[in-house]
Write a protein that holds these residues in place. Structure first.
Motif, PDB file in Angstrom:
ATOM      1  N   HIS A  31     -10.589   4.959   0.408  1.00 37.22           N
ATOM      2  CA  HIS A  31      -9.279   4.304   0.464  1.00 37.22           C
ATOM      3  C   HIS A  31      -9.169   3.433   1.712  1.00 37.22           C
ATOM      4  CE1 HIS A  31      -4.946   3.830   0.995  1.00 37.22           C
ATOM      5  NE2 HIS A  31      -4.893   3.885  -0.324  1.00 37.22           N
ATOM      6  N   ARG A  35      -8.678  -0.573   1.875  1.00 38.58           N
ATOM      7  CA  ARG A  35      -7.554  -1.164   2.617  1.00 38.58           C
ATOM      8  C   ARG A  35      -8.061  -2.227   3.609  1.00 38.58           C
ATOM      9  NH1 ARG A  35      -2.522  -2.201   1.685  1.00 38.58           N
ATOM     10  NH2 ARG A  35      -1.572  -2.787   3.633  1.00 38.58           N
ATOM     11  N   GLU A  54       1.081  -8.277   0.964  1.00 35.00           N
ATOM     12  CA  GLU A  54       1.212  -6.830   0.737  1.00 35.00           C
ATOM     13  C   GLU A  54       0.970  -6.484  -0.726  1.00 35.00           C
ATOM     14  OE1 GLU A  54       5.037  -5.768   2.238  1.00 35.00           O
ATOM     15  OE2 GLU A  54       4.412  -5.951   4.334  1.00 35.00           O
ATOM     16  N   GLU A  55       1.503  -7.312  -1.621  1.00 32.10           N
ATOM     17  CA  GLU A  55       1.303  -7.061  -3.058  1.00 32.10           C
ATOM     18  C   GLU A  55      -0.158  -7.221  -3.440  1.00 32.10           C
ATOM     19  OE1 GLU A  55       1.905  -6.037  -6.933  1.00 32.10           O
ATOM     20  OE2 GLU A  55       3.271  -5.804  -5.238  1.00 32.10           O
ATOM     21  N   ARG A  58      -2.043  -4.184  -2.127  1.00 29.45           N
ATOM     22  CA  ARG A  58      -1.804  -3.002  -2.984  1.00 29.45           C
ATOM     23  C   ARG A  58      -2.608  -3.094  -4.280  1.00 29.45           C
ATOM     24  NH1 ARG A  58       3.452  -3.307  -1.093  1.00 29.45           N
ATOM     25  NH2 ARG A  58       4.120  -4.571  -2.846  1.00 29.45           N
ATOM     26  N   HIS A  59      -2.575  -4.271  -4.890  1.00 28.51           N
ATOM     27  CA  HIS A  59      -3.305  -4.467  -6.141  1.00 28.51           C
ATOM     28  C   HIS A  59      -4.808  -4.292  -5.912  1.00 28.51           C
ATOM     29  CE1 HIS A  59      -4.446  -6.003 -10.040  1.00 28.51           C
ATOM     30  NE2 HIS A  59      -5.233  -6.883  -9.450  1.00 28.51           N
ATOM     31  N   ARG A  62      -5.658  -0.569  -5.368  1.00 32.00           N
ATOM     32  CA  ARG A  62      -5.593   0.147  -6.652  1.00 32.00           C
ATOM     33  C   ARG A  62      -6.814  -0.159  -7.513  1.00 32.00           C
ATOM     34  NH1 ARG A  62      -0.349  -1.344  -7.097  1.00 32.00           N
ATOM     35  NH2 ARG A  62      -0.873  -2.931  -8.611  1.00 32.00           N
TER      36      ARG A  62
END
Length: 124
Positions: A31, A35, A54-55, A58-59, A62
Motif C-alpha cells: 500500500h 501511494r 487526490e482522486e 486514490r484511483h 485502488r
C-alpha cells in the motif's frame, strides 16, 4: 522489498499470529509503495488541481492494490498446483522405489534359499 528470515525454532509448527503479522506488514508495504507511486505520478502532472490529484491517487492505489491482490492469488494458485504435482510425483517415485526394493529383497532371499538348498544337497 526485503523479507526477514525466520529463525529456526524447536517447534516448527504453524505460527498463525506471526503469519498474520507478516501478511499485514507486507500488505502495508504494498500500500505504501502504491501511494508513493501515485504521488510521483501526480507530481509529474502539475496541471491537476488538488482534488483531481487526490482522486487520481486514490484511483491509482485502488487499482494497484487490486492488481497486486490478483497477482498474489494467481501465485498462490500456481504454488498449490505445483505442490500437488510434486506430491503426486513423489508418491509415484516412492511406490516405484518400494517395488524395486521389495523385488530386490525377494531376489536376495530367493538366492539365499537356492544357495542354502544347493549347500545341503552337496553335503549329502
Amino acid at each position: 522489498m526485503r523479507r526477514a528470515r525466520r529463525t529456526a525454532s524447536h517447534d516448527d509448527g504453524p505460527h498463525p499470529l506471526a503469519d498474520e503479522a507478516e501478511g499485514y506488514l507486507l500488505a502495508r508495504l504494498h500500500h505504501d509503495d502504491a501511494r508513493r507511486e501515485a504521488e510521483d505520478l501526480c507530481a509529474r502532472l502539475p496541471w491537476l488541481t488538488t482534488a483531481q490529484a487526490e482522486e487520481l491517487a486514490r484511483h491509482y492505489v485502488r487499482h494497484r492494490i487490486g492488481l497486486t491482490r490478483r497477482m498474489l492469488l494467481s501465485t498462490l494458485e500456481r504454488a498449490d498446483q505445483l505442490r500437488q504435482e510434486y506430491e503426486s510425483r513423489y508418491s509415484a517415485l516412492r511406490r516405484a522405489l518400494l517395488r524395486r526394493h521389495a523385488a530386490g529383497a525377494c531376489a536376495v532371499l530367493a538366492g539365499a534359499a537356492a544357495v542354502s538348498t544347493l549347500v545341503r544337497l552337496l553335503d549329502r
